[in-house]
Every structure is written in C-alpha cells, then in structure tokens.
Scaffold this active site. Structure first.
Site, PDB file in Angstrom:
ATOM      1  N   LYS A 161      36.768  29.159  41.061  1.00  0.00           N
ATOM      2  CA  LYS A 161      37.852  30.082  41.400  1.00  0.00           C
ATOM      3  C   LYS A 161      37.221  31.318  42.025  1.00  0.00           C
ATOM      4  O   LYS A 161      36.547  32.095  41.350  1.00  0.00           O
ATOM      5  CB  LYS A 161      38.659  30.455  40.155  1.00  0.00           C
ATOM      6  CG  LYS A 161      39.853  31.357  40.445  1.00  0.00           C
ATOM      7  CD  LYS A 161      40.625  31.657  39.168  1.00  0.00           C
ATOM      8  CE  LYS A 161      41.819  32.553  39.415  1.00  0.00           C
ATOM      9  NZ  LYS A 161      42.552  32.883  38.172  1.00  0.00           N
ATOM     10  N   LYS A 166      39.793  26.602  43.787  1.00  0.00           N
ATOM     11  CA  LYS A 166      40.850  27.539  44.171  1.00  0.00           C
ATOM     12  C   LYS A 166      40.214  28.741  44.860  1.00  0.00           C
ATOM     13  O   LYS A 166      39.274  29.311  44.310  1.00  0.00           O
ATOM     14  CB  LYS A 166      41.613  27.993  42.913  1.00  0.00           C
ATOM     15  CG  LYS A 166      42.732  28.975  43.160  1.00  0.00           C
ATOM     16  CD  LYS A 166      43.379  29.401  41.843  1.00  0.00           C
ATOM     17  CE  LYS A 166      44.517  30.391  42.093  1.00  0.00           C
ATOM     18  NZ  LYS A 166      45.163  30.829  40.833  1.00  0.00           N
TER      19      LYS A 166
END
Length: 330
Positions: free
Chosen positions: A204, A256
């Site tokens: 992330k 992500k």
C-alpha cells in the site's frame, strides 16, 4: 523459420482480430463479475445518500441505501463488498473509539449487510483507524505525535474482534503497521473466529491518488502517511512486505493503488499461491470520470480497459467503484 511465403507474410496475427467473435474467442484475459469487489461508504446519521463531489456517482450511503446497494451488487453477480464506516465527527477521538464500539457505524453496517445478503456476497470490512480518529492517522499517536506501531496493533486486535462479532467474512488489514496481520490473526483465533479471513494490504503506497477517498471517509488527516505507507520509488520493499504478511498468516494479499503499480502487482501475482487483490482507488476512478465528462475519452471503453489491464497483470480480485455497473455489463 521464415515469416514469409513467397512475397507474402506467412504469419498474419491480424487473422485473429478479424471480427468481434474471433477477438472474443482468442481473448487471453477475461473479466468476471465474481472477481469484482465493491467498496462502499456508510455515513452515520445520514438520512439521504451524500454525493462525493470528487467521485461522481459514488455516495456516502445511509444504512438503508447501503442495504440496497449490497442487494444490487449481489444480484449483478459481484463477488464481494468492502465496507468503510464514516462516524459522526463528534464521536471521533485520539484512539478511534468508534472503530471498536460494537455499535459503531461500521459494525452496524456489517450486521445490516449480512442480514440483507447473507452469504451471497463476501462481506469485507476496513480494519483501519483512520476513519475513526480525530487526527486522521491510521493509528494511535505517541507523545511526540508519531504513530505508535505497537500500541496501534492492540487497537487493531480489538477492531478485528468486534468486526468478526458483527459477522464479517473478511477483515481488510489496511493500516500498514508492522505485525498487523499476525496480531489480527492472533486476536481472531483467540476469540474463536478462526474462519474469518484476512486480506492484507501488503503493498500500500503513499500515493497522490488517494485524494478523493479523503472526502469519501470524512478524513481529519493533517500531514501525510509516509512513515507507514510505502514509498512509490520502492519495489523490493513490497516483496519484503509480502513475505512478512504471508508468514504472519494472510489469506489474501493486495496491491494498492492498481494502475500506477502494475509492475508490483505482476510480480506479487507470480510469487504467491494465495489470491491477489488490487484496489482501483478513488483517484483512478476520478480521472476516468473527469476525462469522460469532458468528452476526452470513451468512458465505457476506458473502464473496461483499465480493469482488464489490472486483471492481465495478475489480480484475481479487483476492488473498483464500478463493480456493480461492470458486472451488469459482463
């Protein structure tokens, strides 16, 4: 071997592009509704859905409109729904108490959706404090205002237990604290929730593309999250995070954002034997919608092209705000 036959080319790849039926027949990558996950926001106290200005077509749901959205997603064949709670501003505090309150908006939303669709959708929830803290960070702050990793783990453990008690199928460990997966797994198993899965937000990144999401969750953040989310310049670090999450018991892993990190997604997908998710985040959605609204791109083609690229890179699941719309088309 020669690629010519006399004066003509023997190899003609265009033969396999001649008609829509031919292109469909030989397509190497296919999207399926069951691979799509719908992120959804529910706002405490809302009496009507609240539009998110930076994400046209996306709203902060009321409890009733969230139930309806879940039913629509299930009927369209969408595989899952990821829930984010937006508590009333006055309930936020330094430790994110609404996130561990059994009657907090996220836990209420989990129960609402489970009661509406049962096991027709895989119901997921955001295991992170940022929506619930008055400072907007994903954890507890120490005396110097820095995120205290280990104190935050204890908050995540409690969050995991209350979300599991509400009936969630999967917790999305998105906080990027070291040891979050292990501590959450320990908490879930210790409370008898061995069947609740953990989706680790493994890679992330501290991305500029999260901007619209801040509005979506009513974030109170001042500053940035660069001390715990990954540096966009780093790749090997993602592989280290991946190894740690798998060792700690992650059932699924995620990259992500999606489009700016297709290289990372591809390598992660090649390296593991667990399902791999990618999150097509708010900024990715907003760019397509804004360009389409200005007539610069074909909206439907752009949506399908972006999702196909994420699938082609190796994602077996895609979180996208277009999940229900695309599932209907498919």
């Amino acid at each position: 071997m020669s690629n010519t036959y006399g004066e003509f080319p023997a190899a003609r790849p265009r033969r396999l592009r001649t008609t829509p039926a031919m292109r469909r027949l030989v397509a190497e990558t296919r999207l399926h509704p069951a691979e799509l996950i719908l992120p959804a926001f529910v706002r405490e106290g809302a009496t009507t859905p609240v539009p998110i200005s930076a994400m046209p077509g996306v709203v902060q749901h009321t409890r009733d409109s969230l139930r309806k959205a879940a039913v629509e997603a299930a009927r369209a064949g969408v595989g899952g729904i990821m829930l984010f709670g937006v508590p009333e501003e006055e309930k936020k505090d330094a430790i994110g108490s609404p996130g561990t309150d059994p009657d907090g908006i996220l836990q209420v939303a989990i129960r609402d959706v489970i009661s509406e669709v049962g096991d027709e959708l895989v119901v997921m929830s955001d295991l992170c404090l940022d929506e619930h803290t008055d400072h907007g960070h994903c954890g507890v702050l120490d005396a110097d205002g820095r995120v205290d990793n280990d104190a935050t783990l204890e908050r995540y453990a409690e969050m995991a237990r209350v979300q599991a008690a509400a009936g969630v199928h999967v917790v999305g460990a998105s906080g990027m604290m070291d040891g979050q997966v292990a501590r959450s797994r320990q908490a879930l198993d210790g409370a008898g929730y061995q069947d609740v899965s953990i989706l680790a937000y493994t890679a992330k990144y501290a991305s500029a593309f999260y901007g619209p999401f801040r509005e979506a969750v009513g974030s109170s953040l001042k500053g940035d999250r660069k001390t715990y989310q990954q540096d966009p310049a780093n790749f090997r670090e993602s592989m280290r995070e991946l190894a740690l999450d798998l060792a700690e018991g992650a059932d699924m892993v995620m990259v992500k954002p999606a489009l700016p990190y297709l290289d990372v997604l591809s390598k992660v997908a090649e390296s593991v034997d667990v399902p791999v998710a990618a999150y097509q985040i708010s900024g990715e959605y907003a760019m397509v919608e804004a360009a389409a609204a200005n007539g610069w791109i074909d909206r439907e083609r752009a949506i399908m092209e972006t999702l196909t690229s994420v699938r082609r890179a190796g994602a077996s699941m895609i979180l996208t705000y277009w999940a229900t719309e695309v599932a209907r088309q498919l």
